[in-house]
Scaffold this motif. Sequence first.
Motif, PDB file in Angstrom:
ATOM      1  N   ARG A 178      -1.628 105.360  54.218  1.00  0.00           N
ATOM      2  CA  ARG A 178      -1.589 103.904  54.151  1.00  0.00           C
ATOM      3  C   ARG A 178      -2.628 103.324  55.096  1.00  0.00           C
ATOM      4  O   ARG A 178      -3.131 104.001  55.980  1.00  0.00           O
ATOM      5  CB  ARG A 178      -0.192 103.389  54.502  1.00  0.00           C
ATOM      6  N   THR A 179      -2.966 102.077  54.959  1.00  0.00           N
ATOM      7  CA  THR A 179      -3.990 101.458  55.785  1.00  0.00           C
ATOM      8  C   THR A 179      -3.541 101.354  57.220  1.00  0.00           C
ATOM      9  O   THR A 179      -2.374 101.487  57.547  1.00  0.00           O
ATOM     10  CB  THR A 179      -4.312 100.053  55.281  1.00  0.00           C
ATOM     11  N   VAL A 180      -4.500 101.070  58.087  1.00  0.00           N
ATOM     12  CA  VAL A 180      -4.213 100.913  59.506  1.00  0.00           C
ATOM     13  C   VAL A 180      -3.200  99.805  59.742  1.00  0.00           C
ATOM     14  O   VAL A 180      -2.361  99.892  60.636  1.00  0.00           O
ATOM     15  CB  VAL A 180      -5.516 100.615  60.274  1.00  0.00           C
ATOM     16  N   LEU A 181      -3.227  98.764  58.928  1.00  0.00           N
ATOM     17  CA  LEU A 181      -2.293  97.652  59.110  1.00  0.00           C
ATOM     18  C   LEU A 181      -0.861  98.137  59.142  1.00  0.00           C
ATOM     19  O   LEU A 181      -0.039  97.658  59.906  1.00  0.00           O
ATOM     20  CB  LEU A 181      -2.476  96.645  57.973  1.00  0.00           C
ATOM     21  N   PRO A 240       2.624  89.783  68.163  1.00  0.00           N
ATOM     22  CA  PRO A 240       1.255  89.345  68.449  1.00  0.00           C
ATOM     23  C   PRO A 240       0.319  90.526  68.652  1.00  0.00           C
ATOM     24  O   PRO A 240       0.730  91.611  69.065  1.00  0.00           O
ATOM     25  CB  PRO A 240       1.408  88.543  69.739  1.00  0.00           C
ATOM     26  N   ASP A 241      -0.955  90.309  68.336  1.00  0.00           N
ATOM     27  CA  ASP A 241      -1.952  91.341  68.588  1.00  0.00           C
ATOM     28  C   ASP A 241      -2.019  91.617  70.084  1.00  0.00           C
ATOM     29  O   ASP A 241      -2.145  90.691  70.896  1.00  0.00           O
ATOM     30  CB  ASP A 241      -3.331  90.891  68.096  1.00  0.00           C
ATOM     31  N   THR A 288       0.036  96.761  69.327  1.00  0.00           N
ATOM     32  CA  THR A 288      -0.352  96.598  67.924  1.00  0.00           C
ATOM     33  C   THR A 288      -1.841  96.854  67.705  1.00  0.00           C
ATOM     34  O   THR A 288      -2.288  96.898  66.562  1.00  0.00           O
ATOM     35  CB  THR A 288      -0.022  95.189  67.421  1.00  0.00           C
ATOM     36  N   LYS A 289      -2.594  96.980  68.786  1.00  0.00           N
ATOM     37  CA  LYS A 289      -4.026  97.273  68.691  1.00  0.00           C
ATOM     38  C   LYS A 289      -4.368  98.413  69.637  1.00  0.00           C
ATOM     39  O   LYS A 289      -3.794  98.521  70.727  1.00  0.00           O
ATOM     40  CB  LYS A 289      -4.865  96.047  69.057  1.00  0.00           C
ATOM     41  N   VAL A 295     -11.512  99.470  66.794  1.00  0.00           N
ATOM     42  CA  VAL A 295     -10.171  98.912  66.927  1.00  0.00           C
ATOM     43  C   VAL A 295      -9.328  99.331  65.726  1.00  0.00           C
ATOM     44  O   VAL A 295      -9.729  99.163  64.571  1.00  0.00           O
ATOM     45  CB  VAL A 295     -10.220  97.379  67.046  1.00  0.00           C
ATOM     46  N   ARG A 296      -8.158  99.871  66.012  1.00  0.00           N
ATOM     47  CA  ARG A 296      -7.210 100.286  64.991  1.00  0.00           C
ATOM     48  C   ARG A 296      -5.859  99.639  65.266  1.00  0.00           C
ATOM     49  O   ARG A 296      -5.655  99.022  66.298  1.00  0.00           O
ATOM     50  CB  ARG A 296      -7.056 101.806  64.954  1.00  0.00           C
ATOM     51  N   GLY A 297      -4.937  99.807  64.348  1.00  0.00           N
ATOM     52  CA  GLY A 297      -3.612  99.217  64.504  1.00  0.00           C
ATOM     53  C   GLY A 297      -2.656 100.131  65.237  1.00  0.00           C
ATOM     54  O   GLY A 297      -2.840 101.347  65.303  1.00  0.00           O
TER      55      GLY A 297
END
Length: 456
Positions: A8-11, A226-227, A417-418, A426-428
């Motif tokens: 799945r994506t980084v998100l 929040p990020d 979250t980052k 930068v990744r999640g």
Amino acid sequence: MTSSTPRRTVLAAALAAAGTAATAAPAAAATAAVPDPSAAPGRAPEPGLVDNRFWSSYTDWRCGSAAGARAVAGLRPGLVLDSPAGRTDYTDPHTGRTSAWEYASWTSPVHTPTVPATEVIASWNAHTPPGTWIQVELSGTYSDTTATPWYVLGRWASGDGDILRTSVDDQTDGRSTVWTDTFAIDDAASGLRLASYRLRLTLYRTPGSGLTPTVWRLGAMASDIPDRFTVPATAPGPAHELAVPRYSQNTHVGQYPEYDNGGEAWCSPTSSQMIVEYWGRGPSAEELAWVNPAFDDPQVCHAARFTYDHQYQGCGNWPFSAAYAATYPDLTAVVTRLRSLTELESLVRVGIPAITSQSFLKEELTGAGYGTAGHLMTVIGFTPEGDVIANDPASPDNEAVRRVYDRREWENIWLRTKRYDANGKVRGGTGGVCYLYWPARPTSGQRGVLRSLGLA
């Protein structure tokens, strides 16, 4: 040790197996890009970041809108297929087989979470005898009052003889997307949020069979985390350690590669099996008869097979992992987020371990010996100094599974979250995602802590 299958994506913070050695990220960028707000230990968790809503009581089931489904009372109230609302054909995308099914449905009341959400993750507890399966969907209203489509969050059965359990790719309206098991707003910086949602449950059975799935719990965790590259530090609580069985995923390397390339990618099912057995449950000898008798800990192979998502091509689908645990007698299981290590300590103190998801570079977690784009481990306690005691399945053997990790390091890699990957990009991060499994009839102390988290 990572899987080569699609992720799945980084998100949505992919649950690749742990163990890929990571090269060093640019240290200056990783430390200087964002100020660390953690200088004040003991800060309370931020309110309003996470909302849990689960339907599980007889009243809950009767409050929804049913078409052919019926609520049943008892020690564990549930929802069953009473009289079919219709009949449909389903072509399994992974086998190509088309079969006819009778179905009924139940739709929850509209829920308005306390936090307008950027992400929603559903989970469910159900029994699906052979000849039955279920589908879970979500539809909501955005903060600008427009509506989402109905999104499929999972097509699930506890076995794999009728359909192959699967997530559904390519679901988006250009404003939100379902990434395997996670509904997510595409551009959180825009201010758009999910203001409310409904869940729809469809129960399927072989026509004329009279069979029914039984669903005991259905709900979702909505959040707006929040990020952040760093999170506030918390003060240690009392020391406590739970006696949880220890299993290594790495003793299964090369076994049953059809399930996510084999044991090297089985951090999630291995962790789930540890907690299932902590609660005194597990598969029978008959259920394990399919496993090669030469393999140690065959129950880990069993967990991998019966958590496998045939679309994701992995065993790391979060709701499927919780649903697997809940197939054992009187176990409740959810996917949620916690806001702090303090909340996790409160669970451990009343005897509830947690399976946590995190990603990190090798140098970010002292003593792990590996870096990972996403990994599950089981938190079983805390030392007198407040450090985290984890059963880490990314260990060479069962004896080596118990690890002690630095509190501050572990807290940050789990709740952020980052993060920066090995190339400085930068990744999640998962923002505190965890699986929680507990008895359907918890103790009063357990119930109190679960209630404080919106889970009971």
